[in-house]
Write a protein that holds these residues in place. Sequence first.
Motif, PDB file in Angstrom:
ATOM      1  N   ILE A 134       5.943  36.863 -27.971  1.00 52.77           N
ATOM      2  CA  ILE A 134       6.759  38.084 -27.985  1.00 52.77           C
ATOM      3  C   ILE A 134       8.223  37.624 -27.324  1.00 52.77           C
ATOM      4  O   ILE A 134       8.831  38.306 -26.009  1.00 52.77           O
ATOM      5  CB  ILE A 134       6.305  38.628 -27.159  1.00 52.77           C
ATOM      6  CG1 ILE A 134       5.676  38.131 -25.135  1.00 52.77           C
ATOM      7  CG2 ILE A 134       5.008  39.876 -27.430  1.00 52.77           C
ATOM      8  CD1 ILE A 134       5.222  39.093 -24.466  1.00 52.77           C
ATOM      9  N   ASP A 135       8.076  35.890 -26.564  1.00 56.45           N
ATOM     10  CA  ASP A 135       9.331  34.856 -26.130  1.00 56.45           C
ATOM     11  C   ASP A 135      10.809  35.180 -26.775  1.00 56.45           C
ATOM     12  O   ASP A 135      10.956  35.204 -26.274  1.00 56.45           O
ATOM     13  CB  ASP A 135       8.952  33.765 -25.308  1.00 56.45           C
ATOM     14  CG  ASP A 135       7.578  34.149 -24.936  1.00 56.45           C
ATOM     15  OD1 ASP A 135       7.285  35.296 -24.275  1.00 56.45           O
ATOM     16  OD2 ASP A 135       6.772  33.129 -24.318  1.00 56.45           O
ATOM     17  N   ASN A 136      10.180  35.365 -28.680  1.00 58.72           N
ATOM     18  CA  ASN A 136      11.514  35.100 -29.115  1.00 58.72           C
ATOM     19  C   ASN A 136      12.215  34.121 -28.299  1.00 58.72           C
ATOM     20  O   ASN A 136      13.591  33.190 -28.384  1.00 58.72           O
ATOM     21  CB  ASN A 136      12.514  36.216 -29.051  1.00 58.72           C
ATOM     22  CG  ASN A 136      13.866  36.517 -30.351  1.00 58.72           C
ATOM     23  OD1 ASN A 136      13.229  35.754 -31.539  1.00 58.72           O
ATOM     24  ND2 ASN A 136      14.901  36.715 -30.040  1.00 58.72           N
ATOM     25  N   ASP A 137      11.480  32.751 -28.121  1.00 55.67           N
ATOM     26  CA  ASP A 137      11.879  31.278 -28.068  1.00 55.67           C
ATOM     27  C   ASP A 137      11.624  30.227 -28.660  1.00 55.67           C
ATOM     28  O   ASP A 137      12.152  29.164 -28.694  1.00 55.67           O
ATOM     29  CB  ASP A 137      11.656  31.353 -26.777  1.00 55.67           C
ATOM     30  CG  ASP A 137       9.591  30.820 -26.928  1.00 55.67           C
ATOM     31  OD1 ASP A 137       9.305  30.827 -27.897  1.00 55.67           O
ATOM     32  OD2 ASP A 137       9.097  30.562 -26.280  1.00 55.67           O
ATOM     33  N   LEU A 138      11.901  30.722 -30.232  1.00 54.44           N
ATOM     34  CA  LEU A 138      11.169  30.131 -31.484  1.00 54.44           C
ATOM     35  C   LEU A 138      13.041  30.133 -31.599  1.00 54.44           C
ATOM     36  O   LEU A 138      13.630  30.471 -32.286  1.00 54.44           O
ATOM     37  CB  LEU A 138      10.725  30.748 -32.546  1.00 54.44           C
ATOM     38  CG  LEU A 138       9.034  29.878 -31.521  1.00 54.44           C
ATOM     39  CD1 LEU A 138       8.092  30.425 -32.941  1.00 54.44           C
ATOM     40  CD2 LEU A 138       8.495  28.864 -31.670  1.00 54.44           C
ATOM     41  N   TYR A 139      13.120  28.023 -32.588  1.00 54.21           N
ATOM     42  CA  TYR A 139      14.862  28.184 -32.429  1.00 54.21           C
ATOM     43  C   TYR A 139      14.530  28.672 -34.367  1.00 54.21           C
ATOM     44  O   TYR A 139      13.588  27.931 -35.123  1.00 54.21           O
ATOM     45  CB  TYR A 139      14.949  26.924 -32.202  1.00 54.21           C
ATOM     46  CG  TYR A 139      16.771  26.008 -33.205  1.00 54.21           C
ATOM     47  CD1 TYR A 139      17.735  26.667 -32.233  1.00 54.21           C
ATOM     48  CD2 TYR A 139      16.571  25.627 -33.888  1.00 54.21           C
ATOM     49  CE1 TYR A 139      18.810  25.953 -33.212  1.00 54.21           C
ATOM     50  CE2 TYR A 139      17.714  24.688 -35.271  1.00 54.21           C
ATOM     51  CZ  TYR A 139      18.651  25.309 -33.871  1.00 54.21           C
ATOM     52  OH  TYR A 139      20.237  25.270 -34.341  1.00 54.21           O
ATOM     53  N   GLY A 140      15.731  28.476 -35.020  1.00 52.15           N
ATOM     54  CA  GLY A 140      15.994  28.590 -36.314  1.00 52.15           C
ATOM     55  C   GLY A 140      15.293  29.907 -36.776  1.00 52.15           C
ATOM     56  O   GLY A 140      15.598  30.108 -38.178  1.00 52.15           O
ATOM     57  N   THR A 141      15.028  30.704 -36.483  1.00 55.03           N
ATOM     58  CA  THR A 141      14.600  32.248 -36.563  1.00 55.03           C
ATOM     59  C   THR A 141      14.912  33.710 -35.762  1.00 55.03           C
ATOM     60  O   THR A 141      15.560  33.617 -34.585  1.00 55.03           O
ATOM     61  CB  THR A 141      12.902  32.828 -36.387  1.00 55.03           C
ATOM     62  OG1 THR A 141      12.968  33.763 -37.444  1.00 55.03           O
ATOM     63  CG2 THR A 141      12.271  32.684 -35.972  1.00 55.03           C
ATOM     64  N   ASP A 142      16.055  34.627 -36.301  1.00 57.72           N
ATOM     65  CA  ASP A 142      16.380  35.196 -35.711  1.00 57.72           C
ATOM     66  C   ASP A 142      15.564  36.011 -34.926  1.00 57.72           C
ATOM     67  O   ASP A 142      15.532  36.630 -33.339  1.00 57.72           O
ATOM     68  CB  ASP A 142      17.670  36.350 -36.478  1.00 57.72           C
ATOM     69  CG  ASP A 142      18.155  35.713 -36.994  1.00 57.72           C
ATOM     70  OD1 ASP A 142      18.945  34.703 -35.923  1.00 57.72           O
ATOM     71  OD2 ASP A 142      19.037  36.321 -38.302  1.00 57.72           O
ATOM     72  N   SER A 143      14.643  35.970 -35.136  1.00 65.12           N
ATOM     73  CA  SER A 143      13.057  37.066 -34.256  1.00 65.12           C
ATOM     74  C   SER A 143      12.386  36.875 -34.549  1.00 65.12           C
ATOM     75  O   SER A 143      11.466  36.128 -35.468  1.00 65.12           O
ATOM     76  CB  SER A 143      13.319  38.425 -34.646  1.00 65.12           C
ATOM     77  OG  SER A 143      12.965  39.417 -33.370  1.00 65.12           O
ATOM     78  N   THR A 144      10.872  36.816 -33.621  1.00 67.20           N
ATOM     79  CA  THR A 144       9.834  36.368 -33.865  1.00 67.20           C
ATOM     80  C   THR A 144       8.695  37.190 -33.613  1.00 67.20           C
ATOM     81  O   THR A 144       9.258  38.980 -33.187  1.00 67.20           O
ATOM     82  CB  THR A 144       9.550  35.641 -32.373  1.00 67.20           C
ATOM     83  OG1 THR A 144       9.357  35.954 -31.380  1.00 67.20           O
ATOM     84  CG2 THR A 144      10.072  34.206 -32.684  1.00 67.20           C
ATOM     85  N   ILE A 145       8.051  37.908 -34.273  1.00 69.27           N
ATOM     86  CA  ILE A 145       6.994  38.773 -35.023  1.00 69.27           C
ATOM     87  C   ILE A 145       6.369  39.113 -33.296  1.00 69.27           C
ATOM     88  O   ILE A 145       5.806  38.196 -32.292  1.00 69.27           O
ATOM     89  CB  ILE A 145       6.282  38.722 -35.434  1.00 69.27           C
ATOM     90  CG1 ILE A 145       6.303  38.161 -36.924  1.00 69.27           C
ATOM     91  CG2 ILE A 145       4.487  39.556 -35.557  1.00 69.27           C
ATOM     92  CD1 ILE A 145       4.787  37.812 -37.625  1.00 69.27           C
ATOM     93  N   GLY A 146       6.688  40.351 -32.485  1.00 68.65           N
ATOM     94  CA  GLY A 146       5.883  40.796 -31.016  1.00 68.65           C
ATOM     95  C   GLY A 146       7.183  41.136 -30.556  1.00 68.65           C
ATOM     96  O   GLY A 146       6.835  41.815 -29.505  1.00 68.65           O
TER      97      GLY A 146
END
Length: 324
Positions: free
Chosen positions: A130-142
């Motif tokens: 849910i944090d959306n803190d992964l580099y390289g993707t516009d969004s993260t699941i959750g």
Amino acid sequence: MRKINCIGVLTSGGDAPGMNAAIRAVTRTALFNHMQVKGIYHGYHGLINDEVFEFRSENVSNIIQRGGTILKTARCPEFRDYEGRRRAYDMLRKEKIDALVVIGGNGTFSGAREFGDEFDFPIVGVPGTIDNDLYGTDSTIGYDTALNTIVRAVDQIKDTAESHERLFLIEVMGRDAGFLALNGALATGSEAAVIPEIATSEDLLEHLIQNGFRKRKKSSIVLVSESDATGGAQGVAKRLRENGYEPHVTILGHVQRGGTPTASDRVLACRTGVAAVDALLEGQRGCMIGIKDDQIVYVPFSEAIKGEKPLDHHLIDILRVLCI
Ligand code: F6P
């Protein structure tokens, strides 16, 4: 390239709404490509302890709309040691699993990177946090689901804040990333967002709060990211109390991690889950599947976890303009 006959799938770290949709996508894509699929329960812990079960299409029926993860999840300290990873490798061999799809965030991918390098094992990651803190993707699941949960909660708090003419500090998750707080503040018309990426001085915060009351606003809402850098909502409240304010604090907590995934999270999970299996079949490994500008991209684990995901500073300006 070794032929992949069997893929293992697991979820690890904090759960996120949409993980089930990703498990379904991975399972069905593997089956579609005539591979065997094994579901590994409780993340790396279950891998070490052989909680591995063969999955058929019906194992993932009717889960696309469910929050949480049917595979369960765990944080696994044993996997940080070589001995734990060695046992995990032995288990993969015993179960005849040729490649892994791991669904999770930073911790999940740093474990995957180390393990993949050490044992020369093909692993691809699907971004689930849910944090959306992964580099390289516009969004993260959750992330989208959690943001919507925050918006609903803040809207409700606003009703009572308005009735009592109160100042509320609402703490949201995000570990050390301010995406949830900043976008949550924008979407709820809050006075300010206190986030780890950008220091907010006491003066500025008080100015923003005063500004609202001067404009005859009946209530004031500030979203605060949980983080050592912000001190969390309690830390901000303490400082404001010293200056004569009487803030009320609400910590939203784990309510943010549950619930039915939004359409956007489900679609993201379908696309990245399918792409993860396709990537393994193409011979990719050691990378996370991301979506950038609507295109699937492969991001090496080292970049996904180490690269600082930039927060759009322009959003801060927009927030300030809109709360006058
Ligand atoms: O990474 C997801 C997250 O929900 C963070 O926002 C939060 O800091 C952390 O997990 C909480 O973890 P736990 O549920 O283990 O307390």
